[in-house]
Design a protein around this motif. Structure first.
Motif, short mmCIF file in Angstrom:
data_model
loop_
_atom_site.label_atom_id
_atom_site.label_comp_id
_atom_site.label_asym_id
_atom_site.label_seq_id
_atom_site.Cartn_x
_atom_site.Cartn_y
_atom_site.Cartn_z
N CYS A 103 0.84 -1.19 0.00
CA CYS A 103 0.00 0.00 0.00
C CYS A 103 0.88 1.24 0.00
O CYS A 103 1.81 1.35 0.81
CB CYS A 103 -0.93 0.01 1.21
N PHE A 104 0.62 2.15 -0.93
CA PHE A 104 1.35 3.41 -1.00
C PHE A 104 1.16 4.14 0.32
O PHE A 104 0.04 4.27 0.83
CB PHE A 104 0.82 4.24 -2.16
N ASP A 105 2.26 4.65 0.89
CA ASP A 105 2.21 5.12 2.27
C ASP A 105 1.27 6.31 2.50
O ASP A 105 0.69 6.43 3.58
CB ASP A 105 3.62 5.43 2.81
N THR A 106 1.07 7.18 1.51
CA THR A 106 0.14 8.29 1.74
C THR A 106 -1.32 7.88 1.57
O THR A 106 -2.22 8.58 2.02
CB THR A 106 0.45 9.48 0.81
N LEU A 107 -1.56 6.74 0.92
CA LEU A 107 -2.92 6.21 0.83
C LEU A 107 -3.30 5.42 2.08
O LEU A 107 -4.49 5.28 2.40
CB LEU A 107 -3.05 5.30 -0.40
N ALA A 108 -2.30 4.87 2.75
CA ALA A 108 -2.54 3.94 3.84
C ALA A 108 -3.48 4.47 4.93
O ALA A 108 -4.41 3.77 5.34
CB ALA A 108 -1.21 3.49 4.45
N PRO A 109 -3.31 5.71 5.44
CA PRO A 109 -4.20 6.15 6.52
C PRO A 109 -5.67 6.22 6.11
O PRO A 109 -6.56 6.06 6.95
CB PRO A 109 -3.68 7.56 6.85
N PHE A 110 -5.93 6.45 4.82
CA PHE A 110 -7.30 6.58 4.33
C PHE A 110 -7.92 5.23 3.98
O PHE A 110 -9.12 5.01 4.15
CB PHE A 110 -7.35 7.49 3.10
N TRP A 111 -7.11 4.32 3.47
CA TRP A 111 -7.62 3.07 2.92
C TRP A 111 -7.45 1.86 3.83
O TRP A 111 -8.34 1.01 3.90
CB TRP A 111 -6.93 2.77 1.58
N LEU A 112 -6.30 1.75 4.48
CA LEU A 112 -5.98 0.50 5.18
C LEU A 112 -6.99 0.10 6.25
O LEU A 112 -7.38 -1.09 6.31
CB LEU A 112 -4.58 0.57 5.80
N PRO A 113 -7.44 1.00 7.13
CA PRO A 113 -8.41 0.55 8.14
C PRO A 113 -9.64 -0.10 7.52
O PRO A 113 -10.14 -1.12 8.03
CB PRO A 113 -8.76 1.85 8.88
N HIS A 114 -10.14 0.46 6.42
CA HIS A 114 -11.32 -0.11 5.75
C HIS A 114 -10.99 -1.43 5.06
O HIS A 114 -11.78 -2.38 5.12
CB HIS A 114 -11.86 0.89 4.73
N LEU A 115 -9.83 -1.47 4.39
CA LEU A 115 -9.44 -2.69 3.68
C LEU A 115 -9.26 -3.86 4.64
O LEU A 115 -9.75 -4.97 4.40
CB LEU A 115 -8.14 -2.46 2.90
#
Length: 304
Positions: A103-115
Motif C-alpha cells: 500500500c502506498f504510504d500516503t494512501l494507507a491512513p485513508f484506505w488501510l483501516p477499511h481494507l
C-alpha cells in the motif's frame, strides 16, 4: 514435447537458495542438510538443461539471467501450489493462508483501516500482511514477489505492470480559514498565482502538482516543501500558504487543532487514479483476487 519431471521439493529448495543466496542458509531455513539442497538444485538444473545459480566460493550464490526469469515465474507457481493445498484441506469452502499486499504510504491512513476490516470480515481465515512503502519501493516489491498486489496511484507504471482502477482522487485546494477566497465553493488555480504554496514534495506526486500549474500557465510561489502530508495541512492551517492535495480526511482539523477549508478546483484537471497493481505475467491467487475486489468495494464507499 517431453513433460518435465522435476519435483515440488526441488522447486522449493531452489527458491529458498535463490532468496537467501546461500545453500547453507537455505538448508537451515528448510531444516534439511546442505547436501539435500545442493542435490535438489543440481537435479533441477539438469532436468531444465540450464544453469540457474552461479556458485561463488566466498560470495555465496547469484542467479543467472535464466535463473532470475525462472525464479520470477516460480514464486507465483509456489503461491498457487500452497493455495491449492489450502483449498483441498478446507474443501474449497473458504480462502485460507497468508497474503502479502502493498500500500502506498500516503494512501494507507485513508484506505488501510477499511481494507483490513472488510477483507477480514469476508475472509477471516486469511492472514493478511501489508507492506506500506513509497511508490518506487512498492514496484520493487511487486517485481521481486515480496507482495502479490499493491494499492497505488496510477503513475510511472511500465508495461510490466497491470492495473485495476478502484477509485479516482481529484485534486482540491486547501486554504486557511482567513484566506480571502475561503468563502468560495470553486476556485480557478490561476486566481492564486500570487499566493504562497505549501508543496507536498514526494517523488512523482510533486511532478503531478507542478503539471497542474503548468496547465494554467502559473509559476507556483513555493514557500515550503515537505514530504509529510499532515505537515502540509498544519502549515496551511497556520497561514503559511495554500496547498493542493488529493486525499481528503473526514474532518477539517489538523493534529494540532488548526482549522482548514477545502475548496474544489474550477479547472478541469485530471484526477489521480487509485489502482490495484500486479505484475502482468503473474496470475493472482484467489486470496489476492479477493483483495482487489475488496479494494473496489472500499473505493466505491470512499468516493461514493
Amino acid at each position: 514435447m517431453k513433460a518435465p519431471s522435476f519435483t515440488l521439493v526441488q522447486l522449493r529448495y531452489f527458491a529458498a537458495a535463490a532468496e537467501l543466496g546461500s545453500m547453507t542458509a537455505a538448508a537451515r531455513e528448510l531444516v534439511v542438510s546442505q547436501s539435500a539442497v545442493s542435490t535438489a538444485v543440481a537435479q533441477l538444473e539438469k532436468e531444465l538443461g540450464v544453469q540457474l545459480l552461479l556458485r561463488h566460493h566466498a560470495r555465496g550464490l547469484a542467479l543467472t539471467p535464466a535463473g532470475r526469469a525462472f525464479y520470477t515465474e516460480l514464486r507465483g507457481f509456489l503461491a498457487h501450489s500452497q493455495e491449492l493445498a489450502d483449498s483441498a484441506a478446507n474443501a474449497g469452502r473458504e480462502l485460507v493462508g497468508a497474503l502479502i499486499v502493498g500500500c502506498f504510504d500516503t494512501l494507507a491512513p485513508f484506505w488501510l483501516p477499511h481494507l483490513v476490516a472488510k477483507y477480514g470480515a469476508q475472509h477471516p481465515a486469511v492472514s493478511m500482511e501489508v507492506l506500506e512503502a513509497p511508490h518506487a519501493a512498492l514496484k520493487q516489491n511487486l517485481q521481486s514477489g515480496a507482495c502479490e498486489v499493491a494499492l497505488m496511484y496510477a503513475y510511472e507504471l511500465g508495461e510490466d505492470f497491470e492495473t485495476t482502477r478502484v477509485a479516482s482522487a481529484p485534486p482540491y485546494l486547501l486554504l486557511p480559514p482567513g484566506h480571502r477566497l475561503a468563502h468560495r465553493k470553486r476556485i480557478h488555480l490561476a486566481e492564486l498565482a500570487e499566493d504562497p504554496v505549501v508543496m507536498l514534495e514526494l517523488p512523482h506526486t510533486s511532478a503531478y502538482f507542478h503539471s497542474l500549474f503548468q496547465e494554467v500557465g502559473v509559476e507556483p510561489r513555493v514557500r515550503h516543501r515537505t514530504a509529510g502530508y499532515e505537515t502540509v495541512r498544519s502549515m496551511v492551517a497556520a497561514g503559511h500558504g495554500y496547498a493542493i492535495l488529493n486525499q481528503r480526511p473526514a474532518h477539517s482539523y489538523t493534529y494540532g487543532g488548526g482549522a482548514l477549508v477545502t475548496v474544489a478546483l474550477a479547472d478541469d484537471f485530471p484526477a489521480l487514479d487509485v489502482v490495484a497493481v500486479r505484475m502482468r505475467q503473474a496470475r493472482l491467487t484467489r486470496k489476492a483476487e479477493a483483495f482487489v475486489e475488496v479494494c473496489r468495494e472500499v473505493g466505491a464507499s470512499l468516493t461514493g
